[in-house]
Design an enzyme around this catalytic site. Structure first.
Site, PDB file in Angstrom:
ATOM      1  N   CYS A 324      14.021 -20.850  15.314  1.00 55.65           N
ATOM      2  CA  CYS A 324      14.447 -21.704  14.205  1.00 55.65           C
ATOM      3  C   CYS A 324      15.170 -22.937  14.732  1.00 55.65           C
ATOM      4  O   CYS A 324      15.696 -23.733  13.950  1.00 55.65           O
ATOM      5  CB  CYS A 324      15.330 -20.934  13.228  1.00 55.65           C
ATOM      6  N   GLU A 358      10.663 -24.836  12.504  1.00 57.27           N
ATOM      7  CA  GLU A 358      10.518 -23.464  12.988  1.00 57.27           C
ATOM      8  C   GLU A 358       9.257 -23.460  13.839  1.00 57.27           C
ATOM      9  O   GLU A 358       8.258 -24.078  13.470  1.00 57.27           O
ATOM     10  CB  GLU A 358      10.381 -22.491  11.814  1.00 57.27           C
TER      11      GLU A 358
END
EC number: 2.1.1.-
Length: 366
Positions: A324, A358
């Protein structure tokens, strides 16, 4: 971008910019063009938190401008699921003229699913009593009369009141199979459900034909572990948060999966156990040496992998890494690329219209 307007006409341009940025960041490690997975352009967030602002007799949801820190009134939020938008209107209508429910209410949190279930948490700066419970039950019943499948929770300092339950069950179609995931209030869940499906299907694709077992660190409610179980002989997964471990155990049973073992311990502790540095009572009855883990899956927090875990994952022939935060991914790759090469690279647009990215990489031993 404003809370009540998404620049949907700019979606492709902002995604293209992220692709260029990710390629540039990954250039020292790979010349692969990322596989790109698009988000819905609106109503993609399945959870949202809002502060509540009291203005005379009125009250409403607010968020804070990230730059100026000024408050912004939010009556609708197109980034959030349609169910959250329905609930935002219904909750304000139900609370505004109710002295018990509105008094010292400072935040409302929403968690929803594609299966149209919701948990709504009301946070207070006061003690919650039986009168609050009675009024909250009446509100819940009124919401359900509007065909809103909702559970309410009251929270205050050292207090949590569940009217029914503190979880909802999501159902996701993943590569031709429906997966059931229990999601617990105030625990981590993937915020963009449509993107989560694509991430799970990509992870399944890159691990097709895998040999041996899978080890996963930071497994949460079993989101990836359970979906990937079909590609491996066995799965061994670690998680530290008790509610997430309990949800993962439920999800194993609900999905009739018999080859996944969840251990409640931190990744750092597991590294010590694997290296024989320490023994843990929690591992009694689990023969770590019986696992033939050819693949390790990591989905770490924004800080990435610590140096000890970096060394540990390098021992595995294949590393599947969901990140992330590409900045910490690249920092980890400075070490991991000494022993492994990037075979697959993906960009998942989890948070459209923001700078956040991401991404996923599959690394194989050189």
């Amino acid at each position: 971008m404003t809370p009540e307007h998404l620049p949907t006409e700019q979606y492709e341009a902002q995604l293209a910019e992220k692709v260029v940025r990710l390629q540039s960041m990954m250039a020292p490690f790979s010349d692969l063009v990322p596989e790109v997975f698009r988000s819905p352009v609106s109503h993609y967030r399945m959870r949202a938190e809002f502060r509540i602002w009291h203005d005379g007799d009125d009250l409403y949801h607010i968020i804070f401008d990230q730059q100026t820190k000024s408050r912004i009134r939010v009556d609708s939020f197109p980034a959030a699921s349609e169910l959250i938008n329905q609930l935002m209107t219904a909750m304000i209508a139900g609370v505004r003229n109710n002295p018990v429910l509105r008094h010292k209410l400072f935040q409302i949190d929403y968690l929803t699913t594609l299966s149209n279930q919701a948990v709504v948490s009301l946070l207070y700066h006061k003690k919650l009593d039986d009168e609050w419970r009675q009024q909250a039950e009446a509100l819940r019943d009124a919401l359900r009369a509007q065909n809103l499948n909702v559970h309410l929770i009251g929270r205050a300092t050292k207090t949590k009141i569940e009217l029914d339950q503190d979880y909802i069950d999501e159902r996701l179609p993943v590569a031709g199979k429906e997966m059931i995931y229990r999601q617990v209030e105030n625990s981590f869940t993937q915020p963009n459900a449509a993107m989560n499906i694509q991430m799970l299907e990509w992870a399944l694709d890159v691990t097709k034909g895998s040999k041996g077992d899978l080890l996963e660190l930071y497994c949460g409610n079993g989101n990836f572990s359970l979906a990937l179980a079909r590609n491996f002989d066995r799965v061994l997964a670690t998680e530290i948060a008790k509610p997430s471990v309990a949800a993962a155990q439920y999800n194993i049973a609900a999905n009739h999966i018999d080859n996944v073992q969840i251990i409640r311990m931190a990744a750092e502790e597991f590294t010590q156990a694997m290296n024989g540095v320490r023994e843990f009572n929690r591992l009694q009855g689990i023969d770590l040496k019986s696992y033939q883990c050819e693949t390790i899956f990591v989905d770490p927090p924004r800080s990435g992998l610590d140096s000890e875990t970096e060394k540990m994952v390098q021992a595995y022939p294949r590393i599947l890494y969901i990140s992330c935060n590409p900045e910490t991914l690249c920092k980890n790759l400075e070490t991991l690329s000494q022993t492994h090469k990037v075979e697959r690279l993906a960009l998942f647009d989890q948070f459209p219209y923001t700078h956040h990215m991401e991404c996923g990489v599959l690394l194989t031993a050189k």
